[in-house]
Design an enzyme around this catalytic site. Structure first.
Site, PDB file in Angstrom:
ATOM      1  N   GLU A 270       0.829  -1.207   0.000  1.00 50.78           N
ATOM      2  CA  GLU A 270       0.000   0.000   0.000  1.00 50.78           C
ATOM      3  C   GLU A 270       0.860   1.253   0.000  1.00 50.78           C
ATOM      4  O   GLU A 270       1.840   1.344   0.731  1.00 50.78           O
ATOM      5  CB  GLU A 270      -0.892  -0.037   1.238  1.00 50.78           C
ATOM      6  CG  GLU A 270      -1.884   1.094   1.362  1.00 50.78           C
ATOM      7  CD  GLU A 270      -2.829   0.852   2.542  1.00 50.78           C
ATOM      8  OE1 GLU A 270      -3.370   1.844   3.064  1.00 50.78           O
ATOM      9  OE2 GLU A 270      -3.013  -0.321   2.944  1.00 50.78           O
ATOM     10  N   GLU A 297      -5.547   6.390  -0.350  1.00 47.83           N
ATOM     11  CA  GLU A 297      -5.738   7.082   0.936  1.00 47.83           C
ATOM     12  C   GLU A 297      -5.531   8.588   0.809  1.00 47.83           C
ATOM     13  O   GLU A 297      -6.268   9.375   1.405  1.00 47.83           O
ATOM     14  CB  GLU A 297      -4.766   6.505   1.963  1.00 47.83           C
ATOM     15  CG  GLU A 297      -4.721   7.234   3.284  1.00 47.83           C
ATOM     16  CD  GLU A 297      -3.734   6.610   4.256  1.00 47.83           C
ATOM     17  OE1 GLU A 297      -3.426   7.240   5.271  1.00 47.83           O
ATOM     18  OE2 GLU A 297      -3.264   5.478   3.988  1.00 47.83           O
ATOM     19  N   ASP A 320     -11.406   7.223   0.191  1.00 48.85           N
ATOM     20  CA  ASP A 320     -11.805   7.466   1.578  1.00 48.85           C
ATOM     21  C   ASP A 320     -12.798   8.628   1.604  1.00 48.85           C
ATOM     22  O   ASP A 320     -12.477   9.738   1.168  1.00 48.85           O
ATOM     23  CB  ASP A 320     -10.560   7.801   2.400  1.00 48.85           C
ATOM     24  CG  ASP A 320     -10.834   7.996   3.881  1.00 48.85           C
ATOM     25  OD1 ASP A 320     -11.992   8.237   4.257  1.00 48.85           O
ATOM     26  OD2 ASP A 320      -9.874   7.918   4.680  1.00 48.85           O
TER      27      ASP A 320
END
Length: 408
Positions: A270, A297, A320
């Protein structure tokens, strides 16, 4: 139900004992810029944007600026064509210059948009996931702004995708009985000792978690390799292990280190490099294959998500709803990802409160794969209706709204 005024709250929470730490954010202070829509009834709409403390007050001030056009609006009338309002707010001429569609102003938009959806669900006495599922495809798309996506996703295509998914919903509604699987990030925060991540891994698995995440990105790559092997050895070959570098590496570093980390068979790596580097992520994804890259993110808006998706630079889309422009843009990116056949596994900056609703809608209403949702428990005591996990599964929320109400 009319919006009579808009207020803000600057809520900050200090975490203890290394919780929340990663390779970049070593001493985080989890914080919410809270938007409160006050109405002519007792009901309030609550919206959250997530920060790490410093600058949270700036987001609250931006909410004050952005919210002025919503005062006096009736919630059903507002949400019937919310996509138009969303675009007008996002493109407010002077404030747009500060982004556009990123930074402090866009975080403020997230809080404001999330408050509108929360109020709408509360006004209908429905949990957010149920409100979204009850909307017709046309009504759902009316809440979105699809501008700048027309080369990939038109309004007609979005409606057709949702309409097609309606026919097979019953095949996916079992998730409302089982709950939505969670994965545990709190086993492997960056500042935790080796001994602690081993103990946490054992505890998490005893609590029913079969998917776990470890923070990497040390200045000494051997530390990352050692800790990755420890968590794999402790969890066993059947466990799903994700690794998260939180943007720590440049591309050459990532290419070297990811090859080494691949020996623990990670489910994904990630944010291996700077969150704006589309081609860098693609280079890493190509070099890592068949191991996969997850990111999103810190991707601030739908246009940059479009670029990542078009470039094949992400295998898992981690949009998000408290980082992009709220629930409206989250759903837009989810449709875009579905159109391009990429699964959505949200980043959980809000402790799963809002996203537990959105993944249910994504799976049932859009046919997104039922994978899992990140679980981070540190702010659980501060919510009126905290996300509830049983044996590693998010239980389906039943209270009206988006589960965003905080205890005063």
């Amino acid at each position: 139900m009319h919006i009579q005024s808009v207020t803000t709250r600057d809520r900050r929470f200090t975490l203890a004992d290394g919780a929340g730490s990663d390779a970049i954010h070593r001493t985080p202070q989890y914080s919410y810029a809270v938007c409160v829509l006050k109405t002519d009834a007792a009901t309030e709409g609550i919206g959250l944007a997530f920060t790490l403390g410093a600058g949270n007050d700036l987001v609250c001030r931006a909410i004050d600026y952005l919210s002025e056009p919503l005062v006096g609006r009736e919630i059903e009338e507002l949400m019937a064509d919310f996509g138009t309002t969303y675009r007008a707010l996002a493109d407010s001429p002077s404030l747009r210059w500060l982004g556009p569609h990123k930074g402090v102003v866009h975080l403020a938009l997230a809080a404001l948009v999330n408050a509108c959806f929360d109020l709408w669900a509360k006004s209908r006495q429905l949990p957010l996931w149920k409100l979204l599922l009850d909307l017709s495809p046309e009504a759902l798309v009316n809440t979105l702004d699809l501008s700048y996506l027309e080369d990939v996703l038109t309004r007609r295509q979005a409606i057709d995708l949702l309409t097609k998914s309606q026919a097979t919903r019953s095949c996916r509604e079992n998730v409302l009985k089982t709950g939505y699987k969670g994965y545990d990030t709190s086993v492997g925060w960056f500042n935790f000792s080796d001994e602690r991540i081993v103990a946490n891994t054992k505890t998490a698995m005893d609590r029913g978690f079969t998917a776990l995440k470890l923070k990497v990105g040390s200045t000494d790559p051997q530390r990352d390799l050692r800790r990755a092997e420890l968590i794999r050895e402790t969890a066993g070959d059947a466990a799903t292990i994700m690794l998260d570098a939180n943007q720590r590496w440049n591309v050459p570093q990532a290419l070297t280190i990811c090859r080494e980390l691949s020996r623990i068979n990670p489910f994904w790596i990630e944010e291996p490099t700077h969150p704006d580097d589309v081609l860098g992520h693609r280079a890493i994804a190509d070099a890592m294959a068949p191991y996969k890259v997850a990111t999103g993110e810190h991707i601030p808006n739908k246009v940059i998500f479009k670029n990542f998706l078009q470039a094949g630079a992400m295998a898992f889309c981690q949009v998000d709803a408290v980082r992009v422009g709220g629930i409206s843009e989250f759903l837009t990116v989810s449709l875009l990802a579905k159109q391009l056949n990429i699964p959505v596994v949200p980043h959980v900056g809000d402790m799963g409160q809002i996203h537990q609703h959105l993944v249910l809608f994504n799976h049932i209403g859009m046919e997104h794969e039922n994978l899992f949702l990140e679980h981070i428990p540190h702010l659980r005591p501060y919510f009126t209706h905290p996300a509830d996990l049983v044996r590693g599964y998010y239980q389906v929320p039943q209270e009206p709204g988006s589960s965003s109400d905080l205890i005063d």
